[in-house]
Design a protein around this motif. Structure first.
Motif, mmCIF file in Angstrom:
data_model
loop_
_atom_site.group_PDB
_atom_site.id
_atom_site.type_symbol
_atom_site.label_atom_id
_atom_site.label_comp_id
_atom_site.label_asym_id
_atom_site.label_seq_id
_atom_site.Cartn_x
_atom_site.Cartn_y
_atom_site.Cartn_z
ATOM 1 N N MET A 22 35.065 61.048 29.977
ATOM 2 C CA MET A 22 35.118 60.503 31.330
ATOM 3 C C MET A 22 35.698 59.079 31.369
ATOM 4 O O MET A 22 35.028 58.117 31.748
ATOM 5 C CB MET A 22 33.721 60.516 31.964
ATOM 6 C CG MET A 22 33.016 61.859 31.894
ATOM 7 S SD MET A 22 33.959 63.208 32.674
ATOM 8 C CE MET A 22 33.833 62.754 34.400
ATOM 9 N N PRO A 42 28.712 57.729 29.072
ATOM 10 C CA PRO A 42 28.944 58.012 30.497
ATOM 11 C C PRO A 42 27.779 57.616 31.396
ATOM 12 O O PRO A 42 27.894 57.673 32.618
ATOM 13 C CB PRO A 42 29.141 59.535 30.530
ATOM 14 C CG PRO A 42 29.455 59.923 29.134
ATOM 15 C CD PRO A 42 28.699 58.965 28.279
ATOM 16 N N LEU A 96 35.172 56.340 34.049
ATOM 17 C CA LEU A 96 33.985 55.493 34.107
ATOM 18 C C LEU A 96 34.229 54.148 33.423
ATOM 19 O O LEU A 96 33.497 53.188 33.665
ATOM 20 C CB LEU A 96 32.787 56.204 33.466
ATOM 21 C CG LEU A 96 32.343 57.485 34.173
ATOM 22 C CD1 LEU A 96 31.205 58.152 33.418
ATOM 23 C CD2 LEU A 96 31.929 57.198 35.617
ATOM 24 N N MET A 137 31.307 67.228 30.669
ATOM 25 C CA MET A 137 32.060 66.013 30.375
ATOM 26 C C MET A 137 32.917 66.158 29.130
ATOM 27 O O MET A 137 34.078 65.726 29.109
ATOM 28 C CB MET A 137 31.098 64.831 30.220
ATOM 29 C CG MET A 137 30.443 64.402 31.516
ATOM 30 S SD MET A 137 29.232 63.082 31.250
ATOM 31 C CE MET A 137 28.690 62.755 32.948
#
Length: 492
Positions: A59, A474, A62, A211
């Protein structure tokens, strides 16, 4: 302009600093080490460079979010390489399965190795995971809670999660979907990131599977250490001040109990309108708030439950492994029984599964020519439930891991090494000797997890894996943003 002190330049603290400086605060980050990173640290030894913390990066948006808050961006600061396969799974029967990037590639892998029925099941599984992520991330992960009843503020999302079976158990949910036992393991081992056995973890934690198995796993040029360097660079360029090699020894509080700054080990008192603390919550209460009773979940003595710990062995070796990829998961014969050993008996897994990360395959700075770095992780009990004498077991554990590496086909001509046990994690200030903080049981999830503010100590905000939203890269990056949001409420 309000002054905010951030204690700790780990990922949560750096994300908080980026958001805070973007909000117009004057920011000072105090870090005891000489470099940023915290648990995402580095070790340089005998010509080798090791990433000592998290090895799996997912991810990337982020990371982009705090960078943009500080006036920069992911594209400006990091060069990310997509790892495909994300993982290679090695099984006790001698077979392998790759976690491929992209729906089509992974479906083909499953079809070839597991058959058409499981390949078709994967189509539905991907759709379910995406719906789960979209319902969960904005409504229950990336937001602050003041009380459990705040869950009712998102009734549609809560009803959607309930209808999707999100509050069932992860292990049984995976088994209902797939017939091949190898897929059961490949799509549920992520529960360990939440500190639980797959059969105990809520199905909502399949969001971790989404993810890495669907969105992809990445590796930054320059190693995982490049992530904290990027965040620190963006915050500094935006005006944040960094004080490395400095430890906070106490919080400064006025007669009402409000936090007014920090005291450092060089004798200085640094005044602040708010303090963001990223040390492990139990450690923060023990070091700095001895007069304040910790929240129930912060102390195991008061009902909290901590995640398992791990032993990590960093090795610099002669040679380059064949048939291995960046991330390699070696599954043992045992599954349920291994978790029984780890979580209930408090013993070493009789038949463990292990992660071996070979950073040097994609990081030219990690090892000299013709050499490799190996990051070998074996889950072990934390110090609260464990019955392992780590002073006595350090040597035997090294031999156990060396035997495993040799049998698994890794080079074992060791040039340099460092073995990290739960005792070492505890010495670094991590409660129960685990770098994975509180387990994500239902009573320690969402609004039930220790909050990032304690109303009895105004002016103090927590960030990091011990508070909301939880453990893992994350989660701690949004934790920094949520802390900055709290500061905004405190001082404007």
């Amino acid at each position: 302009m309000s002054h905010v002190v951030v204690v700790g330049a780990g990922l949560a603290g750096l994300a908080a600093a980026c958001h805070l400086v973007g909000d117009g605060h004057r920011v000072t980050v105090v870090e005891r080490e000489q470099v940023p990173g915290g648990r995402a640290g580095r070790l340089t030894q005998d010509g080798f460079t090791f990433d000592t913390g998290p090895t799996v990066l997912t991810m990337p948006d982020l990371i982009d979010r705090p960078l943009r808050a500080a006036g920069s961006s992911l594209a400006q600061r990091l060069d990310l390489q997509l790892l495909d396969p994300a993982y290679r799974g090695f099984f006790a029967d001698g077979s392998t399965l790759d976690v491929r990037h992209g729906h089509a590639a992974m479906r083909e892998e499953i079809h070839r190795e597991c058959g058409s029925v499981d390949a078709a099941a994967f189509d539905e599984f991907v759709g379910w995971l995406r719906r789960l992520y979209l319902a969960e991330m904005p409504h229950f992960i990336d937001r602050n809670f003041d009380r459990p009843t705040d869950l009712l503020a998102r009734p549609r999302a809560a009803a959607q999660l309930l209808g999707m079976g999100g509050f069932g158990r992860l292990g049984p949910m995976i088994r209902r979907r797939f017939t091949d036992e190898r897929l059961h393991r490949l799509f549920s081992f992520q529960a360990m990131y939440a500190g639980l056995a797959p059969d105990d973890a809520l199905a909502i934690y399949a969001v971790i599977t989404y993810m890495d198995s669907i969105e992809g796993v990445f590796f930054p040029r320059g190693g995982m250490r490049a992530v904290p360097e990027a965040l620190a660079g963006a915050a500094a360029d935006a005006g944040a001040q960094f004080r490395y090699g400095t430890s906070v020894t106490d919080l400064l509080r006025d007669f009402s109990g409000r936090v007014r700054g920090v005291a450092t080990d060089d004798g200085e008192h640094v005044a602040a309108d708010a303090v963001v603390a990223t040390v492990d919550l139990p450690t923060a209460y023990r070091w700095w708030l001895p007069d304040v009773r910790p929240p129930r979940a912060v102390s195991g003595l008061l009902g909290g439950r901590y995640s398992p710990s791990c032993v990590v062995w960093h090795l610099g070796v002669k040679g380059v492994p064949e048939g291995k990829v960046h991330h390699n998961i070696h599954f043992g014969h045992e599954w349920a029984g291994a978790f029984e050993d780890l979580l209930k008996k408090g013993t070493l897994m009789g038949d463990p599964s292990r992660l071996v990360t070979v950073h040097s395959l994609d990081d030219e700075e990690a090892a000299p020519e013709g050499h490799s770095t190996l990051y070998v992780l074996e889950p072990v009990p934390n110090l609260e439930v464990g019955r392992v004498d780590w002073e006595a077991q350090r040597g035997p554990m090294r031999e156990r891991l060396l035997t495993f590496l040799d049998a698994a086909g890794y080079p074992t001509d060791v040039v340099t090494e460092q073995l990290v046990t739960p005792n070492d994690w505890q010495a670094q200030g991590m409660a129960a000797g685990t770098p994975f903080a509180l387990a994500h049981t239902f009573p320690q999830t969402g609004p039930f997890r220790p909050g990032n503010v304690d109303r009895r100590v105004p002016g103090l905000v927590f960030a990091g894996s011990g508070t909301v939203p939880g453990v893992g890269v994350p989660m701690v990056l949004p934790s920094g943003r949520l802390a900055a949001e709290r500061v905004r409420q405190l001082v404007g």
